[in-house]
Design an enzyme around this catalytic site. Sequence first.
Site, PDB file in Angstrom:
ATOM      1  N   PHE A 114       9.450  -2.337  -2.306  1.00  0.00           N
ATOM      2  CA  PHE A 114       9.110  -0.943  -2.572  1.00  0.00           C
ATOM      3  C   PHE A 114      10.041  -0.054  -1.753  1.00  0.00           C
ATOM      4  CE2 PHE A 114       5.420   1.277  -4.612  1.00  0.00           C
ATOM      5  CZ  PHE A 114       5.190   0.346  -5.604  1.00  0.00           C
ATOM      6  N   GLN A 227       4.538  15.453  -2.071  1.00  0.00           N
ATOM      7  CA  GLN A 227       5.482  14.447  -2.560  1.00  0.00           C
ATOM      8  C   GLN A 227       5.751  14.556  -4.055  1.00  0.00           C
ATOM      9  OE1 GLN A 227       4.593   9.917  -2.578  1.00  0.00           O
ATOM     10  NE2 GLN A 227       6.272  10.213  -1.146  1.00  0.00           N
ATOM     11  N   HIS A 229       7.350  12.382  -7.012  1.00  0.00           N
ATOM     12  CA  HIS A 229       7.739  11.007  -7.336  1.00  0.00           C
ATOM     13  C   HIS A 229       8.972  11.068  -8.223  1.00  0.00           C
ATOM     14  CE1 HIS A 229       7.551   6.891  -8.719  1.00  0.00           C
ATOM     15  NE2 HIS A 229       6.557   6.636  -7.887  1.00  0.00           N
ATOM     16  N   LEU A 239       3.193   8.577 -14.595  1.00  0.00           N
ATOM     17  CA  LEU A 239       3.952   7.837 -13.594  1.00  0.00           C
ATOM     18  C   LEU A 239       4.571   6.567 -14.165  1.00  0.00           C
ATOM     19  CD1 LEU A 239       4.602   7.617 -10.523  1.00  0.00           C
ATOM     20  CD2 LEU A 239       2.707   6.043 -10.403  1.00  0.00           C
ATOM     21  N   GLU A 242       7.046   2.885  -9.087  1.00  0.00           N
ATOM     22  CA  GLU A 242       8.187   2.519  -8.250  1.00  0.00           C
ATOM     23  C   GLU A 242       8.439   1.004  -8.326  1.00  0.00           C
ATOM     24  OE1 GLU A 242       8.464   4.786  -4.629  1.00  0.00           O
ATOM     25  OE2 GLU A 242       8.673   2.949  -3.481  1.00  0.00           O
ATOM     26  N   ARG A 273      11.162   8.262  -1.371  1.00  0.00           N
ATOM     27  CA  ARG A 273      10.964   9.091  -2.565  1.00  0.00           C
ATOM     28  C   ARG A 273      11.557  10.487  -2.456  1.00  0.00           C
ATOM     29  NH1 ARG A 273       4.738   7.219  -3.911  1.00  0.00           N
ATOM     30  NH2 ARG A 273       5.390   5.216  -4.761  1.00  0.00           N
ATOM     31  N   HIS A 337       3.258  14.218  -7.095  1.00  0.00           N
ATOM     32  CA  HIS A 337       2.551  12.946  -7.091  1.00  0.00           C
ATOM     33  C   HIS A 337       1.475  12.825  -6.019  1.00  0.00           C
ATOM     34  CE1 HIS A 337       1.937   8.695  -7.688  1.00  0.00           C
ATOM     35  NE2 HIS A 337       2.408   8.373  -6.512  1.00  0.00           N
ATOM     36  N   ARG A 372       5.425  10.093   2.327  1.00  0.00           N
ATOM     37  CA  ARG A 372       4.720   8.808   2.303  1.00  0.00           C
ATOM     38  C   ARG A 372       5.574   7.745   1.638  1.00  0.00           C
ATOM     39  NH1 ARG A 372       1.816   6.087  -1.676  1.00  0.00           N
ATOM     40  NH2 ARG A 372       1.669   7.811  -3.148  1.00  0.00           N
TER      41      ARG A 372
HETATM   42  C1  LIG Z   1      -0.646   7.518 -11.145  1.00  0.00           C
HETATM   43  C2  LIG Z   1      -0.756   7.174  -9.683  1.00  0.00           C
HETATM   44  C3  LIG Z   1      -0.290   5.944  -9.225  1.00  0.00           C
HETATM   45  C4  LIG Z   1      -0.382   5.610  -7.868  1.00  0.00           C
HETATM   46  N1  LIG Z   1       0.086   4.387  -7.439  1.00  0.00           N
HETATM   47  C5  LIG Z   1      -0.059   4.053  -6.131  1.00  0.00           C
HETATM   48  C6  LIG Z   1       0.334   2.759  -5.667  1.00  0.00           C
HETATM   49  O1  LIG Z   1       0.761   1.900  -6.419  1.00  0.00           O
HETATM   50  N2  LIG Z   1       0.195   2.483  -4.353  1.00  0.00           N
HETATM   51  C7  LIG Z   1      -0.308   3.388  -3.463  1.00  0.00           C
HETATM   52  O2  LIG Z   1      -0.425   3.077  -2.282  1.00  0.00           O
HETATM   53  N3  LIG Z   1      -0.711   4.620  -3.894  1.00  0.00           N
HETATM   54  C8  LIG Z   1      -0.593   4.958  -5.198  1.00  0.00           C
HETATM   55  N4  LIG Z   1      -1.006   6.201  -5.609  1.00  0.00           N
HETATM   56  C9  LIG Z   1      -1.720   7.072  -4.678  1.00  0.00           C
HETATM   57  C10 LIG Z   1      -3.147   6.571  -4.500  1.00  0.00           C
HETATM   58  O3  LIG Z   1      -3.579   5.971  -5.695  1.00  0.00           O
HETATM   59  C11 LIG Z   1      -4.120   7.672  -4.145  1.00  0.00           C
HETATM   60  O4  LIG Z   1      -3.612   8.441  -3.098  1.00  0.00           O
HETATM   61  C12 LIG Z   1      -5.447   7.067  -3.712  1.00  0.00           C
HETATM   62  O5  LIG Z   1      -5.910   6.155  -4.689  1.00  0.00           O
HETATM   63  C13 LIG Z   1      -6.486   8.134  -3.473  1.00  0.00           C
HETATM   64  O6  LIG Z   1      -7.721   7.512  -3.260  1.00  0.00           O
HETATM   65  P1  LIG Z   1      -8.959   8.350  -2.770  1.00  0.00           P
HETATM   66  O7  LIG Z   1     -10.065   7.388  -2.595  1.00  0.00           O
HETATM   67  O8  LIG Z   1      -8.562   9.174  -1.603  1.00  0.00           O
HETATM   68  O9  LIG Z   1      -9.259   9.365  -3.962  1.00  0.00           O
HETATM   69  P2  LIG Z   1      -9.569   9.163  -5.524  1.00  0.00           P
HETATM   70  O10 LIG Z   1      -9.383   7.782  -5.981  1.00  0.00           O
HETATM   71  O11 LIG Z   1      -8.810  10.229  -6.207  1.00  0.00           O
HETATM   72  O12 LIG Z   1     -11.114   9.478  -5.616  1.00  0.00           O
HETATM   73  C14 LIG Z   1     -11.644  10.769  -5.415  1.00  0.00           C
HETATM   74  C15 LIG Z   1     -13.124  10.731  -5.682  1.00  0.00           C
HETATM   75  O13 LIG Z   1     -13.695  11.973  -5.305  1.00  0.00           O
HETATM   76  C16 LIG Z   1     -14.600  12.390  -6.294  1.00  0.00           C
HETATM   77  N5  LIG Z   1     -14.700  13.852  -6.231  1.00  0.00           N
HETATM   78  C17 LIG Z   1     -13.689  14.744  -6.141  1.00  0.00           C
HETATM   79  N6  LIG Z   1     -14.183  15.991  -6.106  1.00  0.00           N
HETATM   80  C18 LIG Z   1     -15.523  15.886  -6.142  1.00  0.00           C
HETATM   81  C19 LIG Z   1     -16.601  16.831  -6.137  1.00  0.00           C
HETATM   82  N7  LIG Z   1     -16.399  18.159  -6.091  1.00  0.00           N
HETATM   83  N8  LIG Z   1     -17.866  16.351  -6.194  1.00  0.00           N
HETATM   84  C20 LIG Z   1     -18.102  15.016  -6.281  1.00  0.00           C
HETATM   85  N9  LIG Z   1     -17.125  14.096  -6.295  1.00  0.00           N
HETATM   86  C21 LIG Z   1     -15.861  14.529  -6.215  1.00  0.00           C
HETATM   87  C22 LIG Z   1     -14.064  11.851  -7.589  1.00  0.00           C
HETATM   88  O14 LIG Z   1     -15.097  11.700  -8.529  1.00  0.00           O
HETATM   89  C23 LIG Z   1     -13.505  10.504  -7.134  1.00  0.00           C
HETATM   90  O15 LIG Z   1     -14.531   9.530  -7.180  1.00  0.00           O
HETATM   91  C24 LIG Z   1      -0.937   6.539  -6.965  1.00  0.00           C
HETATM   92  C25 LIG Z   1      -1.418   7.759  -7.425  1.00  0.00           C
HETATM   93  C26 LIG Z   1      -1.312   8.088  -8.771  1.00  0.00           C
HETATM   94  C27 LIG Z   1      -1.793   9.437  -9.211  1.00  0.00           C
END
Ligand SMILES: Cc1cc2nc3c(=O)[nH]c(=O)nc-3n(C[C@H](O)[C@H](O)[C@H](O)COP(=O)(O)OP(=O)(O)OC[C@H]3O[C@@H](n4cnc5c(N)ncnc54)[C@H](O)[C@@H]3O)c2cc1C
Length: 560
Positions: A114, A227, A229, A239, A242, A273, A337, A372
């Site tokens: 990566f 960031q 991407h 997306l 990567e 990135r 991203h 990141r």
């Molecule tokens: C397309 C894509 C691909 C990615 N690929 C990678 C990768 O390969 N490797 C890597 O390390 N990172 C990757 N990332 C980044 C990484 O996936 C995210 O930063 C990470 O998954 C975020 O996790 P989280 O638990 O913080 O939030 P999320 O998974 O976004 O979860 C947020 C939660 O909060 C809840 N929520 C939000 N607002 C409210 C509200 N007002 N009331 C109640 N609930 C609420 C939602 O329902 C959800 O359950 C990627 C991101 C994207 C967008």
Amino acid sequence: MIFDHDVLVIGAGLAGMRSALEAARSGADVAIVSKVHPVRSHSNAAQGGINAALGEGDSWESHAFDTVKGSDYLADQDAVEVMCQEAPGDIIEFEHMGCIFYRNEDGRLGTRAFGGASQARTYFVGDITGQALLITLYDQILKAGVKVYEEWFATAFYVEDGACAGAVALELITGELHLLRAKAVIDGAGGVGRLYEPSTNALICTGDGYALAYRAGAALADMCMVQYHPTTLAGSGFLMTEAARGEGAYLLDKNGDRFLKKYAPTKMELAARDVISRAETLEIAAGNGIDGNVLLDSRHLGPDVILKKLPQIHEMALDYLGIDMIKAPVPVRPGMHYMMGGVKTDIDGATKVPGLYAAGEVACVSVHGGNRLGANSLLDTIVFGRRSGKAAAAYAKSVERPRGGSALLRSEQERLSALLARPYKGETHAKVRLDLATMMDRYVGVYRDDEGLRKALEELKRLRRRYEDVAVGDKGRVFNQALQFVLELGFLLDCAEPVIREALMRTESRGAHARTDYPERNDAEWLKHVLFTYRGPDAEPGVSYMPVTITRWKPEVRSY
Ligand SMILES: Cc1cc2nc3c(=O)[nH]c(=O)nc-3n(C[C@H](O)[C@H](O)[C@H](O)COP(=O)(O)OP(=O)(O)OC[C@H]3O[C@@H](n4cnc5c(N)ncnc54)[C@H](O)[C@@H]3O)c2cc1C
């Protein structure tokens, strides 16, 4: 209605569910509120993988150094050390919980390369790593007896005697508002991708968790570090992981040249990135792109690698552009991203508001600093989710159960009724959001300067005034998505201000923050975090600074 728990988690992504699991393991009565079904959280979209220094010849120190260098020395090194030291244990625990990672020919855990990493240390499940981790955790929280308030939308945090003591949430299916009280709250509400257009993020990534915590007294740090991407699909902004470049794909200009030789001669397509997104932006501006894009070429990888290791993006290019990656290159460009900044926490997820913890993308520990590295975010959600769950459960044991909150429930009810009663004057949430997001992309995107950022601040004021006129199209109660969109837009507008203000103040270029009028990094003045605190809807936010924690890696010139 009023519900009571020991620990309340907002968000059912990887950070939220990992923290809930750990709090439950510590003996707390835990509940999660999530605006979507847990496995629909944006973590589900993570494709490429998760980093850990597990392989022979690798070390957590090497992972930590790569992370610090990737961050352009803005990451707090004590936090990076914790994350990289604990990563291998967390990967193995996920295997034990039932997440089957890719294995190599020897039957051992296999890795892929990566960006910005000196070793291949990314563990993965095809190109659906996030989904595999998320489903594993969902099983685990159900087994642990965590209560899930699914499709409930948090509208405000409840603060009692200066401590965070729950949240008010809208039950979407009935339209009823409820008060959920808890001794500790963990904010795991994810990122703020929809502040930008285009973005790789799901439509639900509207920064709710930043704004909720900010309004409740927590500080937001490093918010200008946004960031882009380098490989998002032309047209849609989806997306293209990567991992494609990790497996060996090239980036080409319109003449078929690997233009990165000019910008990152050693690491080429696997530079960090921010470096690649800037290179693409410059090449496209110089007329070396094709219709505003460059090309991602995977043809030489062959059908076997593409179909086995990159099946999802192969399908995406086929479905959305009719291009078969096996036979032709795919047009891509930089797209927003990830947010490196967020709710400032310590290494146990604690914010400056007692009882309020944060983890995952919404938090800023800070392990990503100015930029990141790919596959470090999933790791951040797991390590700091786990740590904040443990810390919040311990804190909950030390405090009394909150008793109040009905006044907040009433005032939230009145606020929502007033929103619903607003007459239609021609302004819609969709128009304001699109104008906000395209404005952010234009002035606060890959490159920034003083003039553009001042325009952005002025434009934000106008958008805020327009927001006051946005009416909710649907006046009903059941699944009122229009109401949800209007509330989300309010959160987005709150998030925009610290992003623009820090970008304007930070008169240097570091990581993802590239100022054309201040092209150099300036450690003498800006090797520090900028923190914002909320002072009301019409007041300028409070600004303070925190030094960057440096343990063993002195800032150096960064090249790839
Ligand atoms: C397309 C894509 C691909 C990615 N690929 C990678 C990768 O390969 N490797 C890597 O390390 N990172 C990757 N990332 C980044 C990484 O996936 C995210 O930063 C990470 O998954 C975020 O996790 P989280 O638990 O913080 O939030 P999320 O998974 O976004 O979860 C947020 C939660 O909060 C809840 N929520 C939000 N607002 C409210 C509200 N007002 N009331 C109640 N609930 C609420 C939602 O329902 C959800 O359950 C990627 C991101 C994207 C967008």
